[in-house]
Design a protein around this motif. Structure first.
Motif, mmCIF file in Angstrom:
data_model
loop_
_atom_site.group_PDB
_atom_site.id
_atom_site.type_symbol
_atom_site.label_atom_id
_atom_site.label_comp_id
_atom_site.label_asym_id
_atom_site.label_seq_id
_atom_site.Cartn_x
_atom_site.Cartn_y
_atom_site.Cartn_z
ATOM 1 N N ILE B 137 1.775 -2.385 1.474
ATOM 2 C CA ILE B 137 1.140 -1.366 2.336
ATOM 3 C C ILE B 137 1.385 0.010 1.754
ATOM 4 N N LYS B 140 -0.998 0.618 -1.010
ATOM 5 C CA LYS B 140 -2.365 0.838 -0.512
ATOM 6 C C LYS B 140 -2.505 2.237 0.075
ATOM 7 N N ASN B 141 -1.465 2.641 0.829
ATOM 8 C CA ASN B 141 -1.497 3.977 1.431
ATOM 9 C C ASN B 141 -1.548 5.061 0.369
ATOM 10 N N ALA B 144 -4.981 5.223 -0.899
ATOM 11 C CA ALA B 144 -5.928 5.757 0.076
ATOM 12 C C ALA B 144 -5.764 7.269 0.221
ATOM 13 N N GLN B 145 -4.507 7.718 0.106
ATOM 14 C CA GLN B 145 -4.254 9.155 0.262
ATOM 15 C C GLN B 145 -4.614 9.950 -0.993
#
Lengths: 268, 341, 266
Positions: B137, B140-141, B144-145
């Motif tokens: 996670i 992924k974060n 995404a950021q």
């Protein structure tokens, strides 16, 4: 005079039993022979005052004189691999051809083809020479002056064939890989630095040690099988071709089996 | 006596020494090449599965090998712990917020891990730190950021897409010429018609802007031009009837010894080449890179429109009128297992 | 005969090759400082006995004592030391085919005397060749020589180390009279120096010239062994038969044996 009394034809079981007994005895004899050769090899420098020249001539015959045929085979193998390797789409893998080169030339066919050539040239020569020496009592002549035939005849051949095998395998690799580079220049030019750095990246210590260990053990197998069979001769020159054929058959069979075992041992 | 026999000792000595030199040379070259003497820096990571992970596999940063996987182990939570080694030369690239991504490669050959470095100017991470993978996670974060520096495209595709781009550039220029010609000779009514098309063009631009690829600015322009032309051509009251009007200005344009028509034929062949290349790319594209699939979808749309223009223009001088109805075809990246061998 | 005066002694020796039994529980003592000749019909195992006595072949059972010690009890260094003092001439010469004549004669010297310079070795080699009457064929391979010349080279190889004991397996076969005479003269001289000769031959003239002791063999058995004068007087019909057959085989050379037999009569 016969040692066997007039007994009935032996049963199948008895024949198998005696065959198994003979096989075991032969195996023990072979291991004993190998052990003796190893001991004498260990003392080669100190004991065999006159064996060095035999060793030099053995390496000359087995190694130097086989260089041409070894190079020829290596060059053709390298050419074939790079030719087909270039037909693999680059999108599939850019360095697959290097993996194939290393697998085929360094790990597998390099040592094995070299061993076949050495068996066919020097193994046959050793088996022929030693068996004819037994038949003409030359071995007894060495014994009569105190020279141990194992240290004077077998050890130089053992060392010579083994060292030549290792060296020839290295030359096989060098010429096979260099030839594939040269051929690649005609098909699909690659800069030398690119080719050799890709090759070196694929060439793992495992591949190199497998190749060297294979050539070492193949050399031992060839020299032992051919000299052991050579000493099996008894009295007649008609035994010599039979012995040579048996040595070649045993040699090739053992080389293939040992090759598989070593590949498996190094795969883990 | 023959040379070899007389100088047997020298010949044999040279033979053995050269072989030894080859062996030593190979070992030294191998060691240098494979950085045996570089202890490097170690980092840990975690993946969901060990599929495609093997010790010794390389770690790439934008195509450069910067390290290798040291070990892969199953931990007590049934996740996969991975230890990687980064070569000393590349240690300073391992910025905080870096993420590891599994690159299975085509057909599973020559894969490895991609290091996506953190997008910052901080000093590199400490030896032994944890680098999240795209499976986690945290990873992924970070992606995404936008804290991670991601390469624009796969290197293999890059080369082919560059060619596509060149071809598309040529198409764009030609279509611009056509548009200029058509607009310059049309009446005010035509200009009004064109205004209505702007909406479609904007939609397309928005769609394409989402994938911030290097290819896109060019592609946006092309698609705009194409969409404009295509809509005009498809409109039963639009450009085509006007063009077909013997009084219309298009007659003048076509009265140029087929120059425009020849240009258009050239475009046709370029488009056909491009399509072949795109399909070639498609067959090797991994399904795990959807952004590439998106770009290809866009390209395909643009080319489809261009094709419509072609058909229209090709039919036009023959007075057959308009663009035939076609069912839209969606681009699909075929799964690798669908390939017939 | 006591152990101390025996050069070689075979005790209860059994030997067979494959399925063929050559001899069983054979015992034989060969005296030191004498010339013992083994005679018997062809194929009776004379050469094998000689090789067993010289330790070149190991019997399947029994023991062979040479110079007061069993061959099997010697380690490699001791065996080499004994070999340095013995010479063996094979029936077929058994020269090393891949070496020149000179290398054939040199090898025992080089092997046992690594301290010798090349000049010393050449001197000894040429002396040995001169003693046996070998002509100048130094760089020829054995296969280029006649069997007689090969025998001479083999003889030179056996004596080049100045041995104490010589094993000679039919040394005069294939030699012309002149060369044979030269060899016999050498053997006589060798024996006069108090050295031991063990000789296998079918040639009665050789036996008459050099034998101190005579052993008669037949069908894997020693029929009689002892000083030649005693043996030729044996009343054993088998011994008489063999001696007579040898005489008939070699009628042209029988004068010596006849003389010997006559001498043996009281």
């Amino acid at each position: 005079m016969s040692l066997t009394s007039g007994e009935e034809h032996p049963s199948v079981l008895a024949r198998w039993g005696s065959a198994a007994f003979e096989l075991t005895a032969n195996l023990f004899y072979a291991f004993g022979f190998f052990w003796n050769v190893l001991l004498e090899t260990f003392h080669f420098r100190s004991r065999s005052k006159v064996g060095t020249q035999v060793l030099v001539m053995q390496i000359l015959f087995t190694g130097v004189n086989a260089l041409f045929i070894i190079t020829l085979i290596a060059v053709s193998l390298g050419t074939v691999i790079i030719f087909y390797g270039n037909q693999i789409p680059t999108a599939v893998s850019t360095n697959l051809v290097y993996t194939i080169l290393i697998t085929v030339i360094t790990r597998e066919l390099g040592p094995l083809l070299t061993a076949f050539i050495v068996m066919a040239r020097s193994g046959v020569a050793i088996a022929t020479e030693l068996s004819s020496m037994v038949v003409t009592h030359e071995i007894e002549a060495y014994l009569a002056i105190g020279i141990n035939p194992i240290s004077y005849l077998v050890v130089p051949r053992f060392l010579g064939v083994t060292l030549s095998m290792i060296a020839l395998n290295l030359y096989f690799n060098l010429s096979g890989l260099a030839a594939s580079y040269l051929v690649a220049q005609f098909i699909h030019p690659i800069p030398a630095s690119e080719y050799f750095s890709q090759l070196m990246a694929q060439l793992t210590p495992n591949a190199v040690s497998l190749s060297v260990v294979k050539s070492l053990i193949f050399g031992i197998v060839i020299s032992l099988v051919s000299s052991l069979n050579g000493f099996r001769a008894q009295q007649s020159t008609t035994e010599i071709p039979v012995i040579v054929i048996r040595a070649v058959g045993q040699g090739f069979g053992l080389l293939i089996v040992v090759n598989i075992l070593l590949t498996l041992a190094f795969a883990g | 006596m023959r040379f070899r026999i007389r100088f047997a000792q020298q010949v044999v000595g040279f033979f053995l020494l050269l072989a030894l030199a080859i062996l030593v040379g190979v070992i030294i070259l191998m060691g240098l090449n494979q950085r045996w003497f570089d202890r490097g820096y170690h980092f840990t990571s975690r993946f969901e599965t060990a599929d495609g992970l093997t010790p010794g596999m390389p770690i790439h940063l934008r195509g450069f090998e910067i390290g290798k996987v040291s070990s892969v182990d199953l931990n007590s939570n049934n996740r996969v712990n991975v230890v990687i080694q980064i070569y000393s030369d590349y240690y300073d690239k391992i910025k905080p917020n870096s993420v590891l991504e599994l690159d299975k490669g085509t057909f599973g050959i020559g894969g490895g891990l991609n290091l996506l470095p953190g997008r910052n100017l901080l000093p590199p991470m400490e030896n032994g730190s944890f680098i999240p993978s795209t499976d986690t996670i945290l990873g992924k974060n970070l992606l995404a950021q936008g804290l991670v520096d991601q390469p624009t495209s796969n290197d293999q595709l890059g080369a082919i897409l560059a060619q596509v781009q060149t071809t598309l550039g040529n198409i764009n220029q030609l279509l611009g010429d056509v548009n200029a010609a058509v607009e310059g000779t049309s009446s005010n009514q035509l200009t009004t018609l064109l205004a209505g098309i702007n909406l479609t063009v904007r939609d397309l631009n928005r769609l394409l802007a989402e994938s911030s690829q290097g290819l896109v600015p060019n592609l946006t322009a092309i698609t705009g031009d194409l969409a404009k032309l295509s809509s005009q051509l498809r409109d039963p009251k639009g450009l085509i009837p006007k063009l077909l009007d013997p009084q219309g200005s298009i007659a003048t344009m076509l009265n140029d010894h087929n120059q425009l028509y020849n240009q258009v034929t050239t475009i046709l062949s370029q488009i056909s080449q491009t399509m072949t290349q795109v399909q070639g790319v498609a067959s090797y594209v991994n399904q795990s890179t959807p952004q590439i699939t998106g770009v290809l979808e866009d390209t395909r749309t643009a080319l489809h429109n261009a094709d419509n223009v072609m058909t229209g223009l090709a039919n036009n001088p023959l007075l057959k009128g308009g663009i035939p109805e076609q069912k839209p075809q969606h681009f699909q990246a075929p799964g690798l297992r669908d390939e017939k061998f | 005969m006591s152990v101390s005066s025996a050069c070689a002694e075979l005790r209860e020796v059994t030997f067979h090759t494959g399925q063929c039994l050559l001899f069983e529980n054979l015992s034989l003592s060969l005296a030191k400082d004498r010339c013992t000749v083994l005679m018997g019909p062809a194929g009776c195992g004379k050469s094998t006995i000689l090789k067993i006595a010289a330790g070149l072949i190991l019997p399947q059972s029994g023991s062979v004592i040479f110079d007061q010690k069993s061959w099997e009890a010697r380690n490699e260094e001791q065996t080499i030391a004994v070999r340095a003092k013995t010479g063996f001439v094979f029936q077929n010469a058994a020269l090393w085919a891949n070496k020149t004549v000179r290398q054939n004669i040199e090898l025992p010297l080089q092997f046992h005397n690594p301290q010798f310079s090349q000049a010393q070795i050449e001197e000894r080699v040429e002396e040995a060749a001169r003693l046996v009457g070998l002509r100048n064929v130094w760089d020829d391979r054995p296969s280029h020589l006649s069997l007689g010349e090969q025998k001479l080279v083999s003889f030179a190889r056996a004596i080049v180390n100045d041995p104490e004991t010589l094993f000679l397996d039919d040394p005069t076969a294939g030699l012309d009279n002149q060369l044979k005479e030269r060899l016999l003269a050498f053997i006589e001289e060798f024996r006069r120096q108090g050295k031991t000769v063990i000789l296998v031959t079918q040639d009665p003239s050789v036996t008459a010239r050099v034998a101190d002791d005579l052993a008669i063999m037949r069908d894997g058995q020693i029929l009689v062994v002892g000083p030649i004068h005693e043996v030729v007087q044996s009343q054993d019909p088998r011994v008489v038969e063999i001696l007579t057959s040898v005489l008939s085989q070699a009628a042209t050379f029988s004068q010596d044996i006849l003389g010997l037999l006559a001498e043996g009569q009281p």
